[in-house]
Design a protein around this motif. Structure first.
Motif, PDB file in Angstrom:
ATOM      1  N   GLN A 213       0.846  -1.203   0.000  1.00  0.00           N
ATOM      2  CA  GLN A 213       0.000   0.000   0.000  1.00  0.00           C
ATOM      3  C   GLN A 213       0.880   1.251   0.000  1.00  0.00           C
ATOM      4  O   GLN A 213       0.602   2.216  -0.725  1.00  0.00           O
ATOM      5  N   LYS A 240      -7.377  -1.231  -1.071  1.00  0.00           N
ATOM      6  CA  LYS A 240      -7.344  -0.220  -2.131  1.00  0.00           C
ATOM      7  C   LYS A 240      -7.909   1.106  -1.643  1.00  0.00           C
ATOM      8  O   LYS A 240      -7.364   2.160  -1.918  1.00  0.00           O
ATOM      9  N   THR A 241      -9.014   1.014  -0.899  1.00  0.00           N
ATOM     10  CA  THR A 241      -9.655   2.249  -0.449  1.00  0.00           C
ATOM     11  C   THR A 241      -8.707   3.079   0.407  1.00  0.00           C
ATOM     12  O   THR A 241      -8.699   4.305   0.336  1.00  0.00           O
TER      13      THR A 241
HETATM   14  P1  ADP Z   1     -10.487  -2.850  -0.669  1.00  0.00           P
HETATM   15  O1  ADP Z   1     -10.937  -1.454  -0.961  1.00  0.00           O
HETATM   16  O2  ADP Z   1      -9.282  -3.243  -1.439  1.00  0.00           O
HETATM   17  O3  ADP Z   1     -11.560  -3.896  -0.729  1.00  0.00           O
HETATM   18  P2  ADP Z   1     -10.248  -1.779   1.975  1.00  0.00           P
HETATM   19  O4  ADP Z   1      -9.399  -0.587   1.787  1.00  0.00           O
HETATM   20  O5  ADP Z   1     -11.691  -1.570   2.125  1.00  0.00           O
HETATM   21  O6  ADP Z   1      -9.986  -2.851   0.816  1.00  0.00           O
HETATM   22  O7  ADP Z   1      -9.680  -2.612   3.191  1.00  0.00           O
HETATM   23  C1  ADP Z   1     -10.294  -3.779   3.662  1.00  0.00           C
HETATM   24  C2  ADP Z   1     -10.269  -3.786   5.183  1.00  0.00           C
HETATM   25  O8  ADP Z   1      -8.917  -3.857   5.629  1.00  0.00           O
HETATM   26  C3  ADP Z   1     -10.857  -2.538   5.759  1.00  0.00           C
HETATM   27  O9  ADP Z   1     -11.551  -2.873   6.904  1.00  0.00           O
HETATM   28  C4  ADP Z   1      -9.653  -1.693   6.089  1.00  0.00           C
HETATM   29  O10 ADP Z   1      -9.888  -0.811   7.138  1.00  0.00           O
HETATM   30  C5  ADP Z   1      -8.626  -2.739   6.434  1.00  0.00           C
HETATM   31  N1  ADP Z   1      -7.276  -2.302   6.113  1.00  0.00           N
HETATM   32  C6  ADP Z   1      -6.868  -1.724   4.978  1.00  0.00           C
HETATM   33  N2  ADP Z   1      -5.547  -1.464   5.006  1.00  0.00           N
HETATM   34  C7  ADP Z   1      -5.114  -1.893   6.203  1.00  0.00           C
HETATM   35  C8  ADP Z   1      -3.831  -1.926   6.844  1.00  0.00           C
HETATM   36  N3  ADP Z   1      -2.731  -1.461   6.236  1.00  0.00           N
HETATM   37  N4  ADP Z   1      -3.761  -2.436   8.094  1.00  0.00           N
HETATM   38  C9  ADP Z   1      -4.851  -2.917   8.702  1.00  0.00           C
HETATM   39  N5  ADP Z   1      -6.080  -2.927   8.158  1.00  0.00           N
HETATM   40  C10 ADP Z   1      -6.221  -2.431   6.918  1.00  0.00           C
END
Ligand code: ADP
Ligand code: ZN
Ligand code: ZN
Length: 741
Positions: A213, A240-241
Motif C-alpha cells: 500500500q 485499495k480504499t
Molecule cells: P479494498 O478497498 O481493497 O476492498 P479496503 O481498503 O476496504 O480494501 O480494506 C479492507 C479492510 O482492511 C478494511 O476494513 C480496512 O480498514 C482494512 N485495512 C486496509 N488497510 C489496512 C492496513 N494497512 N492495516 C490494517 N487494516 C487495513
C-alpha cells in the motif's frame, strides 16, 4: 476570441449531427466577450433552445442574410471548465453522438433550461424539531398548514419554495408555520461547505499502510501535477480504499480537489460514509437519485471548488472542478460505467482522457481489472500497482468446485453445499448465496403439452413471480396474470421450472428453519432505502443466509460471512457474448472476496456442471491475473478488444423486416468507397430478435485499428440520416460496446 465574434457556432440539443451558426443578439456588440462553453438562447425550429457556443468565426457557410440572431447570451463565463468542454466535444466525436445533446446532457437540469449558474443554492424548508414533535391533526382548523406539514414530513431533503408553491395557499401557510417555529429553512450546499477553507484534518486516522500500500501511495503521490494513469490491482479486502484515501489526502494538502467515481448509486452511501468519517472536508455527492436542486448544489460546490472531495457515479466524470488534483475510479471493471442508452460513453475511459487534459494522475482500482486495463499495463500505458495480499490479518478463502454431475442438486442445492451451510450456521456465522436470476422460476411449463409462458412482445419466457402471483417479462416489464389452466390444452398442471431467488428463498427456509434468510435483489429492494435497511440487518445479524443477485456482490463489507456459495456458475460461463467469461470470472472473484474478512477464514463453493472448465482452474488458485491473461490470448487470436476495435449499430422497428432492410441498405451504400481495413458483419438478428414489440437487427463493425473504424462510423452516421426508411427505424450506435447484442 474577441476579434472573430461575428458568427457564433452553437451546439443545440437535437438529433442532428451538426452545429448551427447564429449572429449575436440584437444590441449586443459584435466584439462582445463571448467564449466557447457559454450558454446562449437561440431560435430553433418553431421554438427556442438553450445551446452552447463552441466557437466563433468571421464568416459562415450560410449566407449572412439567412442567419438568425441568437436571443441572448446567458453566461458571462463559460459554464464548462475548458477541460470538460474539450472532453465532451472529444467524446461526442469519438462516440458519434450529436454534440448539442452531449453538452447539454452533462449539465444539471436547471442549467440545461438556462437558469442562472451563479445563483445561491436554493433555500429549502423542512420541519423543525418542534414541528416534528407536534402531533398531526392539531391543525385541523388550518387544513392548508396541515397539508404543508404532511408534505414536509414526507420530504427528507426538505422542499424548495418552488416545490411548495404547488400547494394552494402555500405562502400564507408557510408564514404561519414559521411563526409557530414548526418549520425552518436551510441551504443544502451551505451545510456541506461549513468549514470555509478545505480542512485536511482527519476525523479518524486510518490504519498504518502495509508495504505494498505504501509503495502504491508513494507512486501516486510522486505523479501529482502530471498525467499518469495507474491500475491499482488489489485483491478484495487488499486495502485499495486506503490507498485512495492517501491520494485524496495528498490532493487536499496541496489545496486541490479529488474526484472519486463509484460504479453505482447503491454503493455511494457507504463510500460517502467512509470518506466522511475520514475527512473533515466538505463533500459534493452526485448520483442519479438527487433532486434537480440537490444536483445543482453539488455541481456548483464541485465547480467553484467549495467541495474539495467530489464523489459521484458515471456522469460525475463531466463535473467541472476548480482545482483538480487527482481522479480515482473505484471498481473500474464495473459495467455500470458504460452508459447503455443515448450517449453511450464509458466513464472510466473518459476519466483517463480527462486526467490527460488536466495533467493529473488517475487511479483505476479493482480486484478484477478489465482485460483492457491489464492490456494497457502490459503496453506500459498504465502503471501497474499490485496489492497482493489482504490488508490486516484476513487470509484468502478456500475455493472449491462442486460438480453437479457427481453431486445431484435438489431444487438447486447440492448435498455438499447444504452440509457446508449447516456447518457455518452452526458456528454462528453468515452464509452468502449467489444466484443471478430473480423471480420464482424462469419459466412456467405445462406438464401435459409442454406449453411455456412466453412474452407476446419479446422472444423470451415470462418469469413466474410467486409473491406477487404474476408472470413478468424481464425484458419489456410486461405483466400477465398467472393462467388457471394451460392456454393451449386446458390442463391445470402448470409447473414452475428452474430456480430464481424467490424460489431459492423458499427452499432455504424449509431446509434451514433456524436461519434468517435475507434476500437481496431488485424485487426485494424496490422501495427507496430498503437496500440500506437490509444491509443494516445483515451488519448486526448472525445465523443468516444472504441470498441475492449481482447486487449482493458489489463492494459491501460483510465481515460475518464465512461461506459463499455460487448456485449456478454455468449461467455465465456459457453466455453468447465474448465478454461472458471475463464477467463470470470477475463475479466469482468478487463474490468470493465477500467471504472471510477480518479474523474469520472463509470458504467458497461453486456449483457447476463443468468442473473441468479450463477457465475455472486459475480462479481456484486465486490467480485472477493468470485467468485474465488466458482470456487475453484468446482475444488476440480472435482480433477482439483490446486487440481490435468494435462498434455495434443497432436498429429496431415495429415493422418485421424494416430494421434488417435498413441496415442492409446502409451496408450496400457503405460498400461504395468502403474504408479499407474495416469489416462489416451483418445485418444479423440479435439472440432476442423481438423485444418489446420491436424487431431488431444489428451491424457489427470490426477493425484492427481505431482510425479507419472511426472514419467508417462517421460515414455510416452521415448515410443513416438520408436513408429512405429512416423514419420507421430507430437506430443507435455503440462504440466499444460492452454487450455484443
Ligand atoms: P479494498 O478497498 O481493497 O476492498 P479496503 O481498503 O476496504 O480494501 O480494506 C479492507 C479492510 O482492511 C478494511 O476494513 C480496512 O480498514 C482494512 N485495512 C486496509 N488497510 C489496512 C492496513 N494497512 N492495516 C490494517 N487494516 C487495513
Ligand atoms: Zn398444456
Ligand atoms: Zn417482453
Amino acid at each position: 476570441m474577441t476579434a472573430d465574434t461575428r458568427i457564433w457556432h452553437v451546439a443545440v440539443p437535437s438529433p442532428l449531427y451538426q452545429e448551427f451558426d447564429y449572429l449575436p443578439p440584437q444590441g449586443v456588440a459584435p466584439d462582445t466577450a463571448v467564449a466557447a462553453g457559454m450558454r446562449v438562447r437561440v431560435p430553433f425550429g418553431r421554438g427556442t433552445r438553450v445551446g452552447i457556443v463552441t466557437a466563433t468565426a468571421t464568416a459562415s457557410r450560410v449566407a449572412e442574410h439567412r442567419l438568425k440572431r441568437a436571443h441572448a447570451l446567458i453566461d458571462a463565463r463559460p459554464i464548462f471548465s475548458a477541460d470538460v468542454l474539450r472532453l465532451l466535444l472529444w467524446a461526442a466525436d469519438y462516440y458519434h453522438y450529436p454534440r448539442g445533446e452531449a453538452l447539454l446532457g452533462a449539465l444539471p437540469a436547471p442549467l440545461r433550461r438556462g437558469e442562472d449558474a451563479d445563483a445561491r443554492a436554493e433555500r429549502r424548508w423542512r420541519l423543525s424539531a418542534a414541528g416534528r414533535a407536534a402531533a398531526t391533526g392539531t391543525l385541523r382548523r388550518a387544513p392548508r398548514q396541515e397539508a404543508l406539514m404532511q408534505r414536509l414530513a414526507a420530504a427528507t431533503e426538505g422542499l424548495s419554495a418552488q416545490e411548495l408553491g404547488a400547494v394552494p395557499g402555500a405562502r400564507e401557510a408557510l408564514r404561519a408555520l414559521r411563526a409557530k417555529g414548526w418549520i425552518e429553512s436551510h441551504e443544502p450546499a451551505a451545510e456541506e461547505s461549513a468549514p470555509p477553507s478545505p480542512a485536511v484534518a482527519a476525523i479518524e486516522t486510518g490504519p498504518a499502510l502495509n508495504d505494498s500500500q505504501r509503495a502504491a501511495a508513494a507512486a501516486i503521490e510522486a505523479a501529482f501535477g502530471r498525467f499518469q494513469p495507474f491500475l491499482l490491482d488489489g485483491v478484495t479486502g487488499g486495502g485499495k480504499t486506503e490507498v485512495y484515501f492517501h491520494a485524496i489526502e495528498t490532493a487536499l494538502r496541496a489545496g486541490r480537489q479529488a474526484l472519486l467515481l463509484v460504479p453505482e448509486i447503491g454503493l455511494t452511501p457507504q463510500m460517502v460514509e467512509r470518506v466522511r468519517r475520514r475527512f473533515a472536508a466538505p463533500l459534493a455527492v452526485l448520483h442519479s437519485g438527487l433532486s434537480d436542486g440537490e444536483r445543482l448544489a453539488a455541481w456548483r460546490a464541485a465547480a467553484d471548488g467549495r467541495a474539495p472531495i467530489v464523489i459521484g457515479t458515471r456522469s460525475a466524470v463531466f463535473v467541472p472542478l476548480a482545482r483538480p488534483g487527482v481522479v480515482i475510479v473505484d471498481e473500474e471493471h464495473d459495467a455500470s460505467y458504460k452508459q447503455q442508452d443515448g450517449f453511450r460513453y464509458h466513464a472510466r475511459d473518459l476519466a483517463v482522457v480527462r486526467a490527460q487534459y488536466l495533467e493529473v494522475p488517475v487511479v483505476l482500482g479493482s480486484a478484477t481489472p478489465a482485460l483492457e486495463s491489464l492490456h494497457n499495463c502490459r503496453q506500459d500505458r498504465y502503471r501497474h500497482l499490485i496489492l497482493g495480499t489482504r490488508a490486516g490479518a484476513a487470509a484468502p478463502p478456500e475455493i472449491r468446485l462442486v460438480s453437479l454431475r457427481d453431486h445431484k442438486a435438489e431444487r438447486g442445492l447440492s448435498p455438499l453445499l447444504a452440509r457446508a451451510i449447516e456447518r457455518h450456521l452452526a458456528s454462528d456465522h453468515q452464509v452468502l448465496l449467489f444466484l443471478n436470476r430473480r423471480g420464482y422460476a424462469p419459466t412456467l411449463l405445462c406438464h401435459d403439452c409442454g406449453w411455456i409462458a412466453a412474452c407476446t412482445r419479446c422472444d423470451a419466457h415470462l418469469i413466474y413471480h410467486r409473491a406477487r402471483h404474476l408472470l413478468r417479462c424481464h425484458h419489456c416489464d410486461a405483466e400477465r396474470p398467472v393462467p388457471a389452466g394451460c392456454p393451449s390444452c386446458g390442463s391445470p398442471d402448470l409447473r414452475p421450472l428452474g430456480q430464481g431467488t424467490e424460489r431459492a428463498e423458499e427452499t432455504l427456509a424449509e431446509r434451514f428453519p433456524e436461519a434468517e434468510i435475507v434476500r437481496i435483489d431488485r424485487d426485494s429492494t424496490r422501495r427507496k432505502g430498503s437496500l440500506d435497511a437490509l444491509f443494516e440487518r445483515v451488519r448486526e445479524g448472525r445465523r443468516q443466509i444472504l441470498l441475492g443477485t449481482q447486487m449482493l456482490t458489489k463492494g459491501h463489507h460483510l465481515p460475518h460471512v464465512t461461506l459463499v456459495g455460487i448456485l449456478d456458475a454455468d449461467q455465465g460461463l456459457f453466455g453468447a457474448d465474448f465478454r461472458a467469461g471475463e464477467r463470470m470470472g470477475q463475479l466469482i472473484v468478487q463474490v468470493a472476496g465477500r467471504a472471510g474478512r477480518a479474523d474469520k477464514p472463509g470458504e467458497v463453493l461453486i456449483q457447476t456442471q463443468h468442473p473441468d472448465h479450463p477457465q475455472l482452474a486459475a480462479l481456484l488458485r486465486h490467480d485472477y491475473r493468470a485467468f485474465a491473461h488466458g482470456l487475453l490470448d484468446e482475444r488476440r487470436h480472435a482480433g477482439l478488444p483490446p486487440y481490435g476495435c468494435l462498434a455495434l449499430l443497432r436498429a429496431e422497428s415495429v415493422h418485421p423486416r424494416a430494421a434488417a432492410d435498413f441496415l442492409a441498405a446502409l451496408r450496400a451504400a457503405l460498400a461504395q468507397g468502403a474504408p479499407a481495413g474495416v469489416e462489416i458483419l451483418g445485418p444479423a438478428p440479435p439472440p432476442m430478435e423481438r423485444r418489446a414489440g420491436r424487431h431488431r437487427a444489428q451491424l457489427l463493425f470490426h477493425s484492427e485499428r481505431r482510425a479507419p473504424l472511426h472514419r467508417a462510423l462517421a460515414a455510416a452516421v452521415q448515410r443513416l440520416q438520408t436513408l429512405p426508411k429512416a423514419g420507421q427505424v430507430r437506430w443507435s450506435l455503440d462504440v466499444d460496446p460492452i454487450d455484443e447484442y
